[in-house]
Design a protein around this motif. Structure first.
Motif, PDB file in Angstrom:
ATOM      1  N   LYS A  86       0.826  -1.204   0.000  1.00 43.46           N
ATOM      2  CA  LYS A  86       0.000   0.000   0.000  1.00 43.46           C
ATOM      3  C   LYS A  86       0.861   1.254   0.000  1.00 43.46           C
ATOM      4  O   LYS A  86       0.568   2.220  -0.718  1.00 43.46           O
ATOM      5  CB  LYS A  86      -0.919  -0.028   1.228  1.00 43.46           C
ATOM      6  CG  LYS A  86      -1.804   1.191   1.392  1.00 43.46           C
ATOM      7  CD  LYS A  86      -2.652   1.045   2.657  1.00 43.46           C
ATOM      8  CE  LYS A  86      -3.439   2.300   2.957  1.00 43.46           C
ATOM      9  NZ  LYS A  86      -4.244   2.150   4.191  1.00 43.46           N
ATOM     10  N   VAL A  87       1.946   1.245   0.781  1.00 45.39           N
ATOM     11  CA  VAL A  87       2.856   2.389   0.794  1.00 45.39           C
ATOM     12  C   VAL A  87       3.481   2.588  -0.587  1.00 45.39           C
ATOM     13  O   VAL A  87       3.524   3.709  -1.118  1.00 45.39           O
ATOM     14  CB  VAL A  87       3.961   2.193   1.854  1.00 45.39           C
ATOM     15  CG1 VAL A  87       4.975   3.336   1.788  1.00 45.39           C
ATOM     16  CG2 VAL A  87       3.357   2.109   3.258  1.00 45.39           C
ATOM     17  N   GLY A  88       3.954   1.490  -1.187  1.00 42.13           N
ATOM     18  CA  GLY A  88       4.569   1.586  -2.509  1.00 42.13           C
ATOM     19  C   GLY A  88       3.601   2.060  -3.570  1.00 42.13           C
ATOM     20  O   GLY A  88       3.936   2.908  -4.420  1.00 42.13           O
ATOM     21  N   ILE A  89       2.373   1.548  -3.536  1.00 43.96           N
ATOM     22  CA  ILE A  89       1.371   1.950  -4.515  1.00 43.96           C
ATOM     23  C   ILE A  89       0.986   3.412  -4.335  1.00 43.96           C
ATOM     24  O   ILE A  89       0.794   4.153  -5.309  1.00 43.96           O
ATOM     25  CB  ILE A  89       0.136   1.033  -4.416  1.00 43.96           C
ATOM     26  CG1 ILE A  89       0.479  -0.348  -4.994  1.00 43.96           C
ATOM     27  CG2 ILE A  89      -1.062   1.628  -5.130  1.00 43.96           C
ATOM     28  CD1 ILE A  89      -0.637  -1.355  -4.921  1.00 43.96           C
ATOM     29  N   ASP A  90       0.885   3.853  -3.077  1.00 43.97           N
ATOM     30  CA  ASP A  90       0.565   5.258  -2.827  1.00 43.97           C
ATOM     31  C   ASP A  90       1.667   6.195  -3.326  1.00 43.97           C
ATOM     32  O   ASP A  90       1.405   7.345  -3.678  1.00 43.97           O
ATOM     33  CB  ASP A  90       0.329   5.493  -1.333  1.00 43.97           C
ATOM     34  CG  ASP A  90      -1.090   5.149  -0.916  1.00 43.97           C
ATOM     35  OD1 ASP A  90      -1.952   5.029  -1.799  1.00 43.97           O
ATOM     36  OD2 ASP A  90      -1.341   4.998   0.296  1.00 43.97           O
ATOM     37  N   ILE A  91       2.903   5.712  -3.329  1.00 44.53           N
ATOM     38  CA  ILE A  91       4.000   6.516  -3.881  1.00 44.53           C
ATOM     39  C   ILE A  91       3.877   6.617  -5.396  1.00 44.53           C
ATOM     40  O   ILE A  91       4.071   7.683  -5.987  1.00 44.53           O
ATOM     41  CB  ILE A  91       5.362   5.923  -3.486  1.00 44.53           C
ATOM     42  CG1 ILE A  91       5.589   6.064  -1.973  1.00 44.53           C
ATOM     43  CG2 ILE A  91       6.497   6.617  -4.244  1.00 44.53           C
ATOM     44  CD1 ILE A  91       6.851   5.376  -1.480  1.00 44.53           C
ATOM     45  N   LEU A  92       3.513   5.521  -6.046  1.00 44.55           N
ATOM     46  CA  LEU A  92       3.459   5.488  -7.510  1.00 44.55           C
ATOM     47  C   LEU A  92       2.233   6.188  -8.084  1.00 44.55           C
ATOM     48  O   LEU A  92       2.309   6.803  -9.150  1.00 44.55           O
ATOM     49  CB  LEU A  92       3.478   4.033  -7.994  1.00 44.55           C
ATOM     50  CG  LEU A  92       4.816   3.300  -7.964  1.00 44.55           C
ATOM     51  CD1 LEU A  92       4.628   1.861  -8.385  1.00 44.55           C
ATOM     52  CD2 LEU A  92       5.831   3.988  -8.879  1.00 44.55           C
ATOM     53  N   LEU A  93       1.092   6.093  -7.391  1.00 46.01           N
ATOM     54  CA  LEU A  93      -0.145   6.624  -7.946  1.00 46.01           C
ATOM     55  C   LEU A  93      -0.243   8.131  -7.744  1.00 46.01           C
ATOM     56  O   LEU A  93       0.018   8.643  -6.659  1.00 46.01           O
ATOM     57  CB  LEU A  93      -1.350   5.940  -7.300  1.00 46.01           C
ATOM     58  CG  LEU A  93      -1.460   4.430  -7.498  1.00 46.01           C
ATOM     59  CD1 LEU A  93      -2.735   3.902  -6.876  1.00 46.01           C
ATOM     60  CD2 LEU A  93      -1.400   4.076  -8.980  1.00 46.01           C
ATOM     61  N   GLY A  94      -0.664   8.821  -8.798  1.00 51.85           N
ATOM     62  CA  GLY A  94      -0.789  10.272  -8.743  1.00 51.85           C
ATOM     63  C   GLY A  94      -2.179  10.736  -8.352  1.00 51.85           C
ATOM     64  O   GLY A  94      -3.006   9.962  -7.856  1.00 51.85           O
ATOM     65  N   GLY A  95      -2.457  11.997  -8.614  1.00 48.73           N
ATOM     66  CA  GLY A  95      -3.703  12.611  -8.187  1.00 48.73           C
ATOM     67  C   GLY A  95      -4.938  12.114  -8.909  1.00 48.73           C
ATOM     68  O   GLY A  95      -6.058  12.342  -8.444  1.00 48.73           O
ATOM     69  N   ARG A  96      -4.766  11.421 -10.032  1.00 48.55           N
ATOM     70  CA  ARG A  96      -5.930  10.925 -10.797  1.00 48.55           C
ATOM     71  C   ARG A  96      -6.810  10.021  -9.949  1.00 48.55           C
ATOM     72  O   ARG A  96      -8.041  10.042 -10.080  1.00 48.55           O
ATOM     73  CB  ARG A  96      -5.429  10.173 -12.042  1.00 48.55           C
ATOM     74  CG  ARG A  96      -6.497   9.405 -12.817  1.00 48.55           C
ATOM     75  CD  ARG A  96      -7.500  10.338 -13.458  1.00 48.55           C
ATOM     76  NE  ARG A  96      -8.481   9.608 -14.235  1.00 48.55           N
ATOM     77  CZ  ARG A  96      -9.557   9.030 -13.718  1.00 48.55           C
ATOM     78  NH1 ARG A  96      -9.780   9.098 -12.418  1.00 48.55           N
ATOM     79  NH2 ARG A  96     -10.429   8.400 -14.483  1.00 48.55           N
ATOM     80  N   THR A 121      -2.252   6.181 -16.818  1.00 48.30           N
ATOM     81  CA  THR A 121      -2.904   7.431 -16.450  1.00 48.30           C
ATOM     82  C   THR A 121      -2.938   7.631 -14.934  1.00 48.30           C
ATOM     83  O   THR A 121      -2.985   8.767 -14.462  1.00 48.30           O
ATOM     84  CB  THR A 121      -4.343   7.463 -16.985  1.00 48.30           C
ATOM     85  OG1 THR A 121      -5.087   6.342 -16.456  1.00 48.30           O
ATOM     86  CG2 THR A 121      -4.348   7.375 -18.504  1.00 48.30           C
ATOM     87  N   VAL A 122      -2.906   6.538 -14.186  1.00 48.02           N
ATOM     88  CA  VAL A 122      -2.990   6.642 -12.723  1.00 48.02           C
ATOM     89  C   VAL A 122      -1.695   7.146 -12.105  1.00 48.02           C
ATOM     90  O   VAL A 122      -1.661   7.465 -10.915  1.00 48.02           O
ATOM     91  CB  VAL A 122      -3.360   5.278 -12.099  1.00 48.02           C
ATOM     92  CG1 VAL A 122      -4.767   4.875 -12.497  1.00 48.02           C
ATOM     93  CG2 VAL A 122      -2.348   4.205 -12.489  1.00 48.02           C
ATOM     94  N   CYS A 123      -0.614   7.221 -12.883  1.00 47.89           N
ATOM     95  CA  CYS A 123       0.690   7.634 -12.342  1.00 47.89           C
ATOM     96  C   CYS A 123       1.039   9.084 -12.662  1.00 47.89           C
ATOM     97  O   CYS A 123       2.129   9.545 -12.310  1.00 47.89           O
ATOM     98  CB  CYS A 123       1.794   6.709 -12.874  1.00 47.89           C
ATOM     99  SG  CYS A 123       1.640   4.991 -12.316  1.00 47.89           S
ATOM    100  N   LYS A 124       0.146   9.798 -13.300  1.00 42.86           N
ATOM    101  CA  LYS A 124       0.431  11.186 -13.678  1.00 42.86           C
ATOM    102  C   LYS A 124       0.064  12.139 -12.535  1.00 42.86           C
ATOM    103  O   LYS A 124      -0.676  11.788 -11.630  1.00 42.86           O
ATOM    104  CB  LYS A 124      -0.335  11.539 -14.948  1.00 42.86           C
ATOM    105  CG  LYS A 124       0.033  10.647 -16.140  1.00 42.86           C
ATOM    106  CD  LYS A 124      -0.660  11.071 -17.400  1.00 42.86           C
ATOM    107  CE  LYS A 124      -0.347  10.109 -18.555  1.00 42.86           C
ATOM    108  NZ  LYS A 124       1.082  10.015 -18.841  1.00 42.86           N
TER     109      LYS A 124
END
Length: 386
Positions: free
Chosen positions: A189-199, A306-309
């Protein structure tokens, strides 16, 4: 003459009659599979089951297949250009994997007319032909669940969902967290929260929430046509082992807080070993945050994810920290100014942590506070050297 006209009429409507006859003996249902233990299966799966009682077929259609044999597989996967494809399996073969992995499987039979059934069958057949089988996967907008959702809801008469299937104000990130917490994937969850952007922090509508299997199942359960539900109550085909790993959700915060406090204490000691350890930790922090920053830039600008922008994590994971980590040896004159500037940026970032337009993982806050402390100390240290 009447016989001739009747013959022409029957000839014209025969395709329609055949279509109706072909669909009256079919049973169509949506299959929802519970999450597995591995990350790739953590969010569950959705498929479409079509039973033909005349031809004695029972087939499950999936839109989640991919092959490792594609050229440049890992590069395409990283850049979001990997093609997924639809496939068909006999129902017993489909169930084998879920029986083996002890995962739950639910079925919702569609209560729709023959015309709607035939529309769905036509759409499935179209998706199984040639290049139509392949599509570019998008975690939020185009995945194995949204493919089934679109085929079902766009090819039936009624698809009205009046009630919310998720609480008001729910975001895509909230839904992702729901699965990760339940699966005990707290570090993931920590890693995914780092990778995922504001989208993924935008509030979702009912339709947008149904990109996840469980929430499509909930949406389908309340979808109606003039007050009549279009799906029967879900039937449990297989009861799996649904563990709850949410009890350890604060472990990353505790661990990172302990490490940060320990490094802070060591940095205040005057012993030689403490000074050497602090210098090593400073270089390591700069190196790691710089690498993370470069990864975030890559995921934002060099991929189709798109989720990483629009990722605000770049404010603390500064790509410039990577070359600066190697500059600590030669100690150029600009180091003090660099650390002063990033210290100001980091201080403002911490002050606005809970108000930025992106949900940041709270476990990272102790690390960012530690970074602020080290930036201030490094700015003072290299100012003295100059």
């Amino acid at each position: 003459m009447k016989c001739f006209i009747l013959g022409i009429f029957l000839f014209c409507i025969s395709p329609w009659l055949n279509a109706q006859n072909n669909s009256t003996h079919t049973r169509i249902s949506v299959i929802t599979c519970g999450p597995g233990n591995e990350l790739y299966s953590l969010f569950g799966h959705t498929a479409l089951r079509i039973i033909d009682s005349v031809n004695h077929t029972d087939v499950v259609y999936n839109w989640g297949g991919f092959t490792f044999d594609q050229p440049n597989f890992y590069l395409k996967f990283m850049r979001g250009k990997l093609l997924y494809y639809s496939s068909a399996d006999a129902f017993p073969e489909f169930m084998y994997e879920y029986i083996y992995e002890h995962r739950s499987v639910y079925e919702q039979e569609l209560k729709i007319d023959s015309a709607s059934k035939q529309n769905i069958i036509n759409a499935v057949n179209f998706n199984m032909q040639g290049n139509n089988r392949f599509y570019k996967y998008d975690f939020l907008l185009d995945n194995c669940t949204t493919r089934v959702k679109d085929i079902v809801l766009k090819n039936i008469q009624g698809d009205t969902i009046h009630n919310r299937i998720v609480p008001a104000g729910t975001t895509s990130r909230d839904l992702i967290h729901y699965y990760l917490d339940r699966g005990g994937q707290h570090w993931t969850k920590v890693g995914i929260d780092i990778l995922l952007g504001g989208r993924v922090d935008q509030i979702v509508s009912n339709d947008e929430a149904m990109f996840m299997p469980e929430f499509f199942m909930k949406g389908l359960a309340i979808a109606s046509d003039e007050g009549v539900y279009i799906a029967r109550d879900a039937t449990v085909l297989l009861k799996g082992e649904n563990g709850d790993g949410s009890s350890g959700k604060y472990i990353p915060l505790i661990v990172l807080a302990i490490i940060s406090v320990a490094l802070f204490i060591v940095s205040k000691l005057n012993a030689n070993w403490a000074k050497r350890l602090t210098s090593f930790a400073d270089a390591l922090l700069l190196y790691i945050t710089g690498l993370i920053g470069l990864l975030l830039l890559f995921m934002w600008f060099a991929t189709d994810h798109t989720v990483c922008k629009n990722n605000i994590n770049l404010v603390w994971a500064l790509p410039f920290n990577l070359p600066v980590a190697f500059c600590l040896i030669k100690k150029p004159s600009w180091l003090s100014n660099y650390f002063f500037i990033v210290a100001v940026i980091t201080a403002v970032f911490i002050a606005t942590w809970f108000w930025v337009p992106q949900q940041l993982n709270i476990a990272l806050l102790p690390v960012v506070i530690l970074l602020l402390n080290r930036y201030i100390n490094l700015s003072n240290k290299y100012r003295k050297v100059i």
